[in-house]
Design a protein around this motif. Sequence first.
Motif, PDB file in Angstrom:
ATOM      1  N   GLU A 140     -21.646 -45.036   6.286  1.00 13.28           N
ATOM      2  CA  GLU A 140     -21.045 -45.765   7.399  1.00 13.28           C
ATOM      3  C   GLU A 140     -19.931 -44.963   8.053  1.00 13.28           C
ATOM      4  OE1 GLU A 140     -20.070 -49.881   7.107  1.00 13.28           O
ATOM      5  OE2 GLU A 140     -21.611 -50.227   5.584  1.00 13.28           O
ATOM      6  N   LEU A 141     -19.837 -45.104   9.361  1.00 11.11           N
ATOM      7  CA  LEU A 141     -18.778 -44.479  10.149  1.00 11.11           C
ATOM      8  C   LEU A 141     -17.939 -45.580  10.781  1.00 11.11           C
ATOM      9  CD1 LEU A 141     -20.991 -41.763  11.884  1.00 11.11           C
ATOM     10  CD2 LEU A 141     -19.431 -41.430   9.958  1.00 11.11           C
ATOM     11  N   GLU A 142     -16.944 -45.200  11.574  1.00  9.78           N
ATOM     12  CA  GLU A 142     -16.100 -46.196  12.247  1.00  9.78           C
ATOM     13  C   GLU A 142     -16.945 -47.048  13.191  1.00  9.78           C
ATOM     14  OE1 GLU A 142     -12.453 -45.015  14.059  1.00  9.78           O
ATOM     15  OE2 GLU A 142     -12.188 -43.366  12.635  1.00  9.78           O
ATOM     16  N   PRO A 143     -16.592 -48.333  13.342  1.00  9.99           N
ATOM     17  CA  PRO A 143     -17.346 -49.215  14.248  1.00  9.99           C
ATOM     18  C   PRO A 143     -17.334 -48.696  15.685  1.00  9.99           C
ATOM     19  CG  PRO A 143     -15.819 -50.475  12.893  1.00  9.99           C
ATOM     20  CD  PRO A 143     -15.500 -49.023  12.660  1.00  9.99           C
ATOM     21  N   LEU A 144     -18.328 -49.099  16.439  1.00 10.13           N
ATOM     22  CA  LEU A 144     -18.399 -48.730  17.852  1.00 10.13           C
ATOM     23  C   LEU A 144     -17.249 -49.364  18.618  1.00 10.13           C
ATOM     24  CD1 LEU A 144     -22.212 -49.195  18.570  1.00 10.13           C
ATOM     25  CD2 LEU A 144     -20.981 -47.042  18.263  1.00 10.13           C
ATOM     26  N   LYS A 145     -16.804 -48.661  19.669  1.00  9.01           N
ATOM     27  CA  LYS A 145     -15.746 -49.171  20.533  1.00  9.01           C
ATOM     28  C   LYS A 145     -16.110 -48.843  21.964  1.00  9.01           C
ATOM     29  CE  LYS A 145     -12.198 -48.312  17.115  1.00  9.01           C
ATOM     30  NZ  LYS A 145     -11.299 -47.315  16.612  1.00  9.01           N
ATOM     31  N   MET A 146     -15.665 -49.691  22.870  1.00  7.92           N
ATOM     32  CA  MET A 146     -15.842 -49.433  24.289  1.00  7.92           C
ATOM     33  C   MET A 146     -14.669 -48.598  24.771  1.00  7.92           C
ATOM     34  SD  MET A 146     -16.479 -52.107  27.447  1.00  7.92           S
ATOM     35  CE  MET A 146     -17.723 -52.968  26.524  1.00  7.92           C
ATOM     36  N   ASP A 147     -14.953 -47.537  25.516  1.00 14.09           N
ATOM     37  CA  ASP A 147     -13.864 -46.706  26.027  1.00 14.09           C
ATOM     38  C   ASP A 147     -13.293 -47.322  27.306  1.00 14.09           C
ATOM     39  OD1 ASP A 147     -15.492 -45.963  28.187  1.00 14.09           O
ATOM     40  OD2 ASP A 147     -15.885 -43.953  27.423  1.00 14.09           O
ATOM     41  N   GLY A 148     -12.313 -46.681  27.885  1.00 14.61           N
ATOM     42  CA  GLY A 148     -11.639 -47.200  29.074  1.00 14.61           C
ATOM     43  C   GLY A 148     -12.518 -47.284  30.309  1.00 14.61           C
ATOM     44  N   LEU A 149     -13.667 -46.621  30.278  1.00 15.45           N
ATOM     45  CA  LEU A 149     -14.591 -46.645  31.417  1.00 15.45           C
ATOM     46  C   LEU A 149     -15.712 -47.661  31.224  1.00 15.45           C
ATOM     47  CD1 LEU A 149     -14.907 -42.781  31.911  1.00 15.45           C
ATOM     48  CD2 LEU A 149     -13.460 -44.387  33.190  1.00 15.45           C
ATOM     49  N   GLY A 150     -15.634 -48.447  30.141  1.00  9.78           N
ATOM     50  CA  GLY A 150     -16.674 -49.444  29.884  1.00  9.78           C
ATOM     51  C   GLY A 150     -17.932 -48.859  29.282  1.00  9.78           C
ATOM     52  N   ARG A 151     -17.796 -47.730  28.592  1.00 15.57           N
ATOM     53  CA  ARG A 151     -18.937 -47.030  28.012  1.00 15.57           C
ATOM     54  C   ARG A 151     -18.888 -47.118  26.487  1.00 15.57           C
ATOM     55  NH1 ARG A 151     -18.645 -41.018  29.170  1.00 15.57           N
ATOM     56  NH2 ARG A 151     -17.212 -41.160  27.444  1.00 15.57           N
ATOM     57  N   ILE A 152     -20.069 -47.261  25.890  1.00 12.10           N
ATOM     58  CA  ILE A 152     -20.197 -47.207  24.430  1.00 12.10           C
ATOM     59  C   ILE A 152     -21.236 -46.142  24.114  1.00 12.10           C
ATOM     60  CG2 ILE A 152     -20.822 -48.451  22.326  1.00 12.10           C
ATOM     61  CD1 ILE A 152     -20.040 -51.049  23.787  1.00 12.10           C
ATOM     62  N   ASP A 153     -20.837 -45.177  23.293  1.00 10.00           N
ATOM     63  CA  ASP A 153     -21.739 -44.104  22.875  1.00 10.00           C
ATOM     64  C   ASP A 153     -22.167 -44.327  21.440  1.00 10.00           C
ATOM     65  OD1 ASP A 153     -21.533 -42.710  25.301  1.00 10.00           O
ATOM     66  OD2 ASP A 153     -19.713 -41.699  24.635  1.00 10.00           O
ATOM     67  N   CYS A 154     -23.443 -44.152  21.195  1.00 11.25           N
ATOM     68  CA  CYS A 154     -23.985 -44.306  19.846  1.00 11.25           C
ATOM     69  C   CYS A 154     -24.807 -43.072  19.520  1.00 11.25           C
ATOM     70  CB  CYS A 154     -24.855 -45.557  19.769  1.00 11.25           C
ATOM     71  SG  CYS A 154     -25.666 -45.745  18.187  1.00 11.25           S
TER      72      CYS A 154
END
Length: 150
Positions: A35-49
């Motif tokens: 497991e890695l750190e949970p996903l987060k939305m960046d300041g531009l409204g983007r989520i990278d997976c």
Amino acid sequence: MPNWCKGTLRVRGTKEDLTKFVLEGLNPVTYLGQELEPLKMDGLGRIDCERCWIKGTYRGFVVDSHVYFDDLEDEEETTIGLETEFAWGISAEELLQSCKKYGVDMRIHAFERGMQFNQIIEIIDGEITKDEEVEFDDYEWDCICPNIGG
């Protein structure tokens, strides 16, 4: 090592439901499953997976996908596409549980080059409307994308 059944998982819902599915229903992991750190939305409204386990699946993963939520309208139903791979095949029942939990619909046409079959799954309004496995006499000729998966 498994054969991978690969395709674009299309997920449809409101911006709120899609955001909840991506942030809560996907768990970032290494290739070995740590497991890695949970996903987060960046300041531009983007989520990278880069590699995320689809919670509730045996071995279903979203890989190298980027979702831009700022582009989506708040109340309109919309669709996102997530590149996925599933070990050996896809369980419609497992995806159904995610659909019910997050209030989304799903559709995928996936390709498994090694064992030479396709899977087509569609879940709408909490019901599996299509769950087909397509086999071929001549996979290289008849399959629309014979080089994907495996």
